[in-house]
Write an enzyme that holds these catalytic residues in place. Structure first.
Site, mmCIF file in Angstrom:
data_model
loop_
_atom_site.group_PDB
_atom_site.id
_atom_site.type_symbol
_atom_site.label_atom_id
_atom_site.label_comp_id
_atom_site.label_asym_id
_atom_site.label_seq_id
_atom_site.Cartn_x
_atom_site.Cartn_y
_atom_site.Cartn_z
ATOM 1 N N GLU A 166 -6.032 36.895 55.069
ATOM 2 C CA GLU A 166 -5.694 35.558 55.571
ATOM 3 C C GLU A 166 -4.578 35.014 54.696
ATOM 4 O OE1 GLU A 166 -7.934 36.068 53.292
ATOM 5 O OE2 GLU A 166 -7.485 34.497 51.821
ATOM 6 N N SER B 235 0.991 28.547 38.556
ATOM 7 C CA SER B 235 0.514 29.655 39.386
ATOM 8 C C SER B 235 1.576 30.283 40.284
ATOM 9 C CB SER B 235 -0.658 29.181 40.242
ATOM 10 O OG SER B 235 -0.282 28.049 40.991
ATOM 11 N N LYS C 296 -0.993 35.576 42.912
ATOM 12 C CA LYS C 296 -1.706 36.316 43.961
ATOM 13 C C LYS C 296 -1.600 37.828 43.787
ATOM 14 C CE LYS C 296 -3.252 32.840 46.500
ATOM 15 N NZ LYS C 296 -4.703 32.544 46.510
#
Lengths: 394, 257
Positions: free
Chosen positions: A107, A374, A85
């Site tokens: 969000e 990830s 991210k």
């Protein structure tokens, strides 16, 4: 106005109040993405702050155990804040700052994107507000406190089903009240154009590095690259620079929850239908009247009823393949990777690991497969323990 | 002259909004009759959507309750068909694009035309995406009501040039819901509109009091009220008929006719 779609997917289905801001965002992004100072500044942050390039790790024990293709892990879990991210967030918050914004909102589902946004906001001196479904704030109390430590305000969203999709709704509503000083840092390759493109571009560093790394280690392209897909940002990042390499299979792993034949899943490609929601035309889990479904996955990061428009396009054209992975398969893979390689990965990423456990034994030993790992799994340990019936205190 | 034009003919239009199926579909029918007899000039019927991103908490809640009560497009079409037997004022649907898309554009607009719907408002279908429904709306002569926001600026002219039915002028930033004060320079926005079109304008978002309705009707051709009516239904439930009548009448009477 540039190209707003991938085939029929994408577009800009948003209220008029936001249109000028979205058009402005596109213009500014088109300018800054080619601006040497911006690119330089971002690359410096990615290297010195996020810790890039991330490792491409040869999982030798796993390879031997499965007895087929060589398995490599793209270690996005080793980035600062523990997931991919941060790649997108550093790009978008820096862009927002260049655009003269003083406040960012985002969000979050499990809290990974919220923590990353709060981190970048702290670093770059921006005010930050995070929208998180009330249900998720309870499930991920630690991440809520983490965001507060980083100076962000966390709003528990009590509307609708009180999970990720409602957090997106609330962030969009909040953005429409003050576009002048605020940028909405969307966390995945979704939403209205230009977000799917912006997020993909910032995440494409994953495949840019991985391609160089695998060519260096193996001297040839991999047989396949595999990533988990919710909205689909790590998968788009992992796929992007391999799209043009037609021999490389692109495989996305969706959350099948308790099974795609139950009503407890989040498999938009396997079970969804084309629709228009959250600013984009794509595949969504919905009923016959077009009401968006409540979806389910053990993984909060994949617990979203839609998928990014570029994935919808890659699916329709057959360039990428999307497979459903159940909670049970993902949890088993989570445990397997911990035992075999000493790596506790995010439950999201474990969906990709689970699929590779199925395909690697059937793939030639001279081939390689890259899994996008990830994120790291610290956040999931308590939930996995609960899933296995262990009573532990968080 | 179509029904929407006549609603604005020589008068200022009062436009109440109601969420279909809140608290249930039969009461929606009763409430519509009350609004008509209290002087409503046009009624916006909301087709509830699971995720109404342009709505504030009041209309969000009503949409959720309506869906929980089993409201769907089929029974809303039935409702309108019934209402149309006695009601002659224009009726306009307000919804989000996905329910329309899923139903099938051709089929949806065909149904609208058969039951006597005059127009449609879709807040998540901006000017750039209007082609999504344009040919179908045209085919069945359903007017697409476009929105203009305080941030629209240079877009006002483009939107107004292609306007039909009426133009929905959003009074403030953000989502629907009662506001004590409206600061946007609506007068200059409406002046920009009038330079390029004769299509009437109606102001909505945040309006709840007769004083506001009076003020807004001086600068525009109509006033739209949603959340204030839904709040009355929330308070009085199935007994809201009389309160809706009184409220709509007080708003209509306050307008600058």
């Amino acid at each position: 106005m540039g190209k707003t779609r991938f085939g029929i997917y994408g577009g800009q289905y948003i209220p008029e109040t936001l249109m000028n801001e979205i058009i402005n965002l596109e213009k500014q992004y088109e300018y800054y993405k080619n601006n040497p100072d911006f690119v330089n500044e971002l690359n410096t942050l990615l290297k010195n702050y996020a810790g890039r390039p991330s490792l491409l790790y040869y999982a030798e024990k796993m390879t031997k155990d499965l007895g087929g293709a060589k398995i490599y892990l793209k270690r996005e879990d080793l980035n600062h804040t523990g997931s991919h991210k941060i790649n997108n967030v550093l790009g978008q918050v820096l862009l927002a700052k260049k655009m003269g914004k003083t406040r960012v909102i985002a969000e979050t589902g499990a809290g990974q994107h919220g923590v990353a946004t709060a981190t970048a906001a702290a670093l770059l001196g921006m005010e930050c507000e995070i929208f998180m479904g009330e249900e998720d704030t309870k499930r991920q109390a630690l991440n809520v406190y983490r965001m507060k430590l980083l100076g962000a305000k966390v709003n528990a969203v009590t509307s609708g089903t009180k999970v990720l999709k409602d957090a997106v709704n609330e962030a969009m509503r909040n953005w429409s009240t003050r576009v002048a000083d605020t940028h909405y840092v969307l966390g995945s390759v979704m939403g209205p154009h230009p977000f799917p493109t912006i997020v993909r571009d910032f995440q494409s560093v994953i495949s840019k590095e991985a391609k160089q790394q695998i060519l260096e280690y193996e001297g040839k392209l991999p047989y396949a690259v595999v990533a988990c897909v919710g909205g689909g940002s790590n998968a788009m990042g992992m796929f992007y620079n391999f799209i043009e390499e037609k021999s490389v299979k692109l495989i996305g792993c969706e959350a099948a929850g308790k099974g795609i034949d139950t009503d407890k899943h989040a498999a938009s490609i396997a079970k969804g239908k084309v629709g228009i929601f959250h600013g984009m035309k794509s595949y969504f889990c919905q009923d016959k009247y077009g009401q968006i479904d409540e979806v389910y996955s053990i993984s909060a990061g994949l617990d979203y009823p839609g998928i990014g428009p570029e994935h919808a396009y890659l699916h329709d054209t057959g360039r990428a393949e999307y497979v459903p992975i159940t909670d049970e398969e993902a949890v088993s893979a989570f445990e397997y990777l911990a035992r075999t390689e000493g790596i506790i990965c995010a439950i999201e990423s474990a969906h990709a690991v689970a699929h590779v456990r199925k395909i690697a034994p059937k793939t030639d030993k001279n081939e390689s497969i890259i899994i996008c790992l990830s994120g790291r799994g610290d956040k999931d340990v308590a939930a996995i323990a609960r899933y296995r019936g262990e009573k532990i205190y968080e | 002259m179509n029904r929407i034009e006549s609603a604005f003919k020589n008068k200022k239009a009062f436009i109440p909004f109601i969420t279909a199926g809140y608290p249930n579909i039969n009461k929606t029918e009763d409430f519509i009759y009350k609004m008509v007899s209290a002087g409503a000039d046009l009624i916006e019927i909301g087709i509830p959507f699971s995720d109404p991103v342009a709505e504030g908490p009041v209309i969000q809640e009503s949409s959720q309750k309506a869906l929980e009560a089993g409201t769907n497009l089929d029974n809303i079409f039935e409702l309108v068909k019934k209402v149309r037997k006695t009601v002659n004022i224009p009726l306009v649907f307000m919804t989000y694009v996905n329910p329309v898309f899923r139903y099938g554009y051709d089929n949806f607009f065909k149904q609208c035309s058969l039951i006597g719907i005059d127009g449609i408002i879709i807040p998540d279908l901006p000017f750039e995406e209007k082609n999504e429904i344009y040919e179908y709306a045209k085919k069945y002569d359903i007017k697409i009501v476009s929105l203009i926001a305080p941030t629209s600026q240079q877009r006002i002219e483009d939107i107004a040039k292609e306007a039909e039915g009426f133009l929905y002028v959003v009074s403030s930033m953000g989502v629907t819901g009662v506001r004590t004060e409206i600061k946007t320079d609506l007068k200059s926005i409406i002046e920009s509109v009038k330079k390029v079109t004769n299509v009437p304008t109606a102001i909505g978002f945040g309006i709840h009091s007769p004083e506001q309705a009076n003020k807004m009707s001086k600068i525009s051709d109509g006033v739209i009220v949603g959340s204030a009516i839904i709040k009355i239904i929330k308070q009085y439930g199935t007994d809201a008929d009389k309160y809706i009548y009184d409220y709509v009448k007080s708003m209509k009477d306050s307008m600058n006719n």
